[in-house]
Design an enzyme around this catalytic site. Structure first.
Site, PDB file in Angstrom:
ATOM      1  N   THR A 556      -2.263 -12.583 -24.793  1.00  0.00           N
ATOM      2  CA  THR A 556      -2.033 -11.675 -25.582  1.00  0.00           C
ATOM      3  C   THR A 556      -3.721 -11.468 -26.362  1.00  0.00           C
ATOM      4  OG1 THR A 556      -1.700 -13.182 -27.603  1.00  0.00           O
ATOM      5  CG2 THR A 556       0.031 -12.860 -26.031  1.00  0.00           C
ATOM      6  N   LYS A 580      -9.358 -13.954 -27.011  1.00  0.00           N
ATOM      7  CA  LYS A 580     -10.688 -14.659 -27.586  1.00  0.00           C
ATOM      8  C   LYS A 580     -10.588 -14.996 -29.099  1.00  0.00           C
ATOM      9  CE  LYS A 580     -12.784 -10.682 -25.192  1.00  0.00           C
ATOM     10  NZ  LYS A 580     -11.559  -9.944 -24.823  1.00  0.00           N
ATOM     11  N   ALA A 612     -14.143 -10.932 -17.874  1.00  0.00           N
ATOM     12  CA  ALA A 612     -12.935 -10.991 -17.071  1.00  0.00           C
ATOM     13  C   ALA A 612     -13.098 -12.127 -16.151  1.00  0.00           C
ATOM     14  CB  ALA A 612     -12.603  -9.819 -16.264  1.00  0.00           C
ATOM     15  N   GLY A 665      -7.014   1.355 -18.006  1.00  0.00           N
ATOM     16  CA  GLY A 665      -6.856   0.183 -18.575  1.00  0.00           C
ATOM     17  C   GLY A 665      -8.007  -0.625 -18.898  1.00  0.00           C
ATOM     18  N   GLU A 668      -8.809  -2.025 -24.958  1.00  0.00           N
ATOM     19  CA  GLU A 668      -7.774  -2.556 -25.632  1.00  0.00           C
ATOM     20  C   GLU A 668      -6.910  -1.380 -26.110  1.00  0.00           C
ATOM     21  OE1 GLU A 668      -7.050  -5.769 -26.198  1.00  0.00           O
ATOM     22  OE2 GLU A 668      -9.098  -6.622 -25.538  1.00  0.00           O
ATOM     23  N   LYS A 683     -17.801 -12.079 -27.917  1.00  0.00           N
ATOM     24  CA  LYS A 683     -18.195 -12.835 -26.576  1.00  0.00           C
ATOM     25  C   LYS A 683     -19.749 -13.373 -26.622  1.00  0.00           C
ATOM     26  CE  LYS A 683     -15.490  -9.241 -23.668  1.00  0.00           C
ATOM     27  NZ  LYS A 683     -15.586  -8.501 -22.660  1.00  0.00           N
ATOM     28  N   GLY A 797     -10.616  -4.829 -16.348  1.00  0.00           N
ATOM     29  CA  GLY A 797      -9.421  -4.575 -15.325  1.00  0.00           C
ATOM     30  C   GLY A 797      -8.528  -5.754 -15.051  1.00  0.00           C
TER      31      GLY A 797
END
Length: 813
Positions: A556, A580, A612, A665, A668, A683, A797
């Protein structure tokens, strides 16, 4: 000669007794046999219940007696031909009248003594054996009935009488010199003292009766017939993959039965072991199954470290400690003597090498009697404070790992304690005998199922490790991950000896659980029909199930879910986070979660927080662990922003390019989280922290490119503002193009400082040739100072993100 014993479930009803009859016919075809039978299933317990009710003046005891009478009368009608039923129905009625008279006496006196208890409970075996013997005689078998109580002599310790072997052996040998029947039917459990009073040999005493007969008559085999196909590697009620033990030594069987393997009454083994008589456990309802052979004459089993795991619940630890115990002889003797006088069995003993404390494990039912006895025995020492007040801990279980081959085999204890520790199971006490056949531990009773399964997997199913996954979030990434797990499980089984089981699923509305795993074709229905979901409830359910090798997976973007991480880590639940928020929260919270994972021997992985499925965090961790140091990081970390600026050329409105990224996709649900640079800032913060630097989110300089109006209102308003400010975005693009450069949203870290923002990138820059949704991270380190280390690939992705999560799951188990 062979001795066969049939337990209560084997003679529970007429159809079961017919199976017993067939076994008797087969076993007696070429050898004389003695058949020992228990009372019908639950009869002994019901007789005790009736007497207890009578002792408190509860007249419902009559209903219990009536129910038992009907049970035996019906058995006669089903087993005995009509022509012979009358006398046997009268026989049953007469003895139940006797039972009722005894209970009436208890009712009047209000007293239910151990002596009366033995008298009443002796009726169970007496009646069952007489009816079964009559059945065999009516079937024309060469059989006779023998009243064991007249031949087995005991002392007068009622309910757990001790056999006088000298007298008993003489009685039995005299009997069998005269009796030449092919089949001798004997009631188990019951005996008499020297005054002819009824005694019993303890619960499970029918096994012991059979063992006494086998020993005295020097039988060549004792068979214990029950409702399972032998001794098992673990309790099958706890471990679904428990296996039948084909062969086991007397010593191993004694250890397993002592620590709770209920298929065999512990004292049973001693008489036959002395005579070297083989004992075989068989299943009445699967008579052809080989069962378990207990013998001294076994083939060496070099490979198997352990033969089985047993467990006992409702255990209490008593600890006697104090400075006044050190160097004082006789303390242990005094402790065990006072318990012995109260007939309290000590299950486990452990003593500190300093002699400062002694800890014993006993049954919970004996706890307060033991406490009183110990306090009385050590009254003077307690008053003078030479010994501390007795410490009592309840709600515990004993688990024993048993095996002859554990002897002198290094690493067994480490393996046992390691796998339990890695699953968050705290060991309260440990004992290992000098024979090294058994390692016993005391743990919380609520952890019993989990611990037994962990040990069984480690020592008996080492070819496949079972992991239980709890997935929170079933959107695009969640759906892909679930598909990958189901499709890849066969490969993992075959190549990594790992089996993944989705034990729990949750979305924002519903949650569903299954200890056996939610099937692939039903997971959507299971979730749709599940109970109302919340982060706290999902956590409570996960923890209460207490399954081994549990992994919580957060897919989530919710700020609520990371709030449960701490509770999960404290229970040694591994966490794999795509979310995150936890790793990018304030440094103290981030560090606390990392420390908790280390403290509780579990994993906290969040590789997909950055890039990712790209191995960026793992690469940095490997560099740091190997002694390298990160000097600087330059990166394009947003697949969304890279996709947008790779596709925006001024001819198509910027809003349409963003909408396309969202449709495919790459963003967010609210694209502003990506375009505002917040996600990129998180990040680079995470990478800097993993590189060993203390950095807070508000220390990162974020130079945004979106006009202020774009950040106001909802997502629909955001797209309207993008269209309104199209000229702004075109200007940004044109300025870069005039210089022969392109736009990239870049994150940088150097000298302890981080920043993110839109930059003009020249063709010679490593960031220039970055297409589609790709990410790139350029690491300069002490070892990679001249030629930096570059990690590059798809950074957005659902498919690649799910694969990164999947990799973390495998690393965590």
């Amino acid at each position: 000669m062979k001795v066969l014993k049939f337990g209560g479930t084997s003679v529970a009803h007429a159809s079961a007794i017919l199976k017993v009859e067939n076994i008797i016919k087969k076993e007696s075809s070429d050898d004389k046999i003695v058949v020992v039978v228990s009372a019908l299933h639950n009869v002994t317990d019901t007789l005790i219940k009736a007497a207890e009710l009578a002792s408190v003046a509860d007249e419902s005891y009559l209903q219990f007696i009536k129910g038992l009478e009907e049970k035996h009368l019906n058995l006669v009608k089903e087993l005995i031909p009509i022509s012979g039923q009358s006398s046997w129905l009268s026989f049953v009625k007469k003895h139940f009248n006797d039972i009722e008279d005894l209970c009436n006496g208890i009712f009047i006196l209000g007293e239910f003594t151990a002596r009366i208890k033995d008298k009443i409970t002796s009726y169970g075996e007496f009646l069952s054996s007489r009816i079964i013997a009559a059945r065999l005689q009516f079937q024309g078998l060469d059989s006779s009935w023998m009243n064991a109580a007249e031949y087995i002599r005991t002392d007068n310790r009622y309910t757990h009488a001790k056999v006088d072997f000298e007298v008993t052996e003489r009685n039995l040998k005299n009997y069998f010199e005269k009796n030449q029947s092919q089949i001798t039917l004997v009631p188990g459990f019951i005996a008499n003292d020297e005054n002819g009073n009824a005694t019993t040999l303890g619960r499970g005493g029918s096994d012991y009766t059979a063992s006494v007969f086998a020993s005295v008559l020097n039988a060549h085999e004792l068979q214990i017939w029950t409702d399972v196909s032998g001794m098992m590697t673990a309790d099958p009620r706890l471990v679904s993959n428990a296996k039948v033990i084909s062969e086991i030594s007397y010593q191993e069987a004694m250890e397993l039965s002592h620590f709770g393997a209920k298929v065999l009454y512990p004292p049973t083994i001693q008489p036959v072991m002395i005579q070297n008589i083989d004992l075989r456990i068989k299943n009445t309802f699967e008579a052809e199954a080989p069962g378990t052979l207990i013998s001294q004459h076994l083939k060496p089993q070099d490979q198997q470290i352990a033969v089985g795991i047993s467990n006992m619940s409702n255990i209490v630890l008593l600890t006697l400690e104090g400075g006044g115990m050190v160097g004082v002889p006789g303390i242990s003797a005094k402790l065990f003597q006072c318990l012995s006088h109260q007939n309290i069995n000590v299950i486990l003993i452990t003593q500190s090498s300093s002699e400062h404390s002694i800890t014993i494990a006993i049954s919970e039912k004996d706890a307060y009697q033991a406490e009183s006895a110990i306090n009385s025995a050590f009254e003077d020492d307690l008053k003078l404070q030479r010994i501390n007040p007795l410490k009592m801990e309840s709600g515990l279980s004993v688990i024993a790992l048993v095996g002859e081959n554990m002897k002198s085999r290094s690493g067994v204890s480490a393996k046992m304690f390691g796998c339990l520790g890695n699953n968050g199971i705290n060991i309260r006490a440990i004992a290992q005998g000098s024979s090294e056949k058994n390692i016993s531990i005391v743990i919380s009773e609520k952890d019993t199922r989990k611990a037994v399964n962990i040990l069984h997997e480690e020592f008996f199913e080492s070819e496949v490790k079972q992991a239980h996954l709890y997935i929170c979030g079933t959107g695009n990434v969640g759906t892909k991950l679930i598909q990958q797990i189901y499709s890849q499980n066969g490969y993992l089984n075959e190549n990594l000896s790992v089996n993944l089981r989705i034990a729990g699923l949750s979305n924002s509305r519903k949650m569903a659980f299954s200890n056996q795993g939610i099937p692939e074709d039903r997971y959507k229905d299971a979730l749709e029909n599940g109970e109302t979901s919340s982060a706290s409830q999902f956590t409570k359910e996960l923890i209460s199930r207490n399954l081994r090798n549990s992994v919580f997976i957060d897919l989530t973007a919710s700020p609520e879910i990371p709030e449960i991480y701490e509770d999960l880590l404290k229970k040694s639940v591994n966490i794999v986070a795509c979310n995150k928020i936890a790793a990018a929260s304030d440094f103290e919270s981030y560090k606390k979660l990392k420390d908790l994972a280390k403290k509780h021997n579990c994993k906290f992985f969040f590789e997909t927080n950055v890039g990712a499925g790209l191995p960026i965090i793992g690469t940095i961790n490997d560099l740091i662990r190997s002694g390298d140091r990160i000097l600087s990081i330059q990166a394009v970390l947003s697949g969304t922003l890279n996709f947008v600026f790779n596709h925006y050329d001024g001819s198509t409105p910027f809003s349409e390019v963003v909408a396309r990224a969202q449709k495919e996709g790459y963003t967010e649900p609210d694209p502003r989280l990506d375009l505002a640079g917040t996600d990129v800032a998180r990040k680079i913060l995470i990478l800097a922290r993993e590189a060993g630097y203390t950095l807070q989110f508000d220390e990162i300089k974020n130079t945004g490119f979106l006009p202020e109006e774009c950040m106001q209102g909802n997502v629909e308003h955001f797209y309207q503002m993008l269209l309104k400010y199209e000229s702004h975005f075109k200007t940004l693009f044109d300025e870069a193009r005039k210089q022969g450069k392109i736009l990239k949203y870049v994150a940088e870290f150097e000298n302890g400082k981080a920043k993110v923002g839109l930059q003009h990138i020249a063709p010679e820059n490593d960031l220039y040739h970055l297409y589609g949704k790709d990410n790139i991270v350029i690491l300069k380190t002490l070892r990679y100072s001249e030629q930096p280390l570059v990690v590059k690939g798809a950074g957005a992705g659902a498919e690649v993100t799910a694969s990164g999560v999947f990799a973390d799951i495998i690393r965590s188990i």
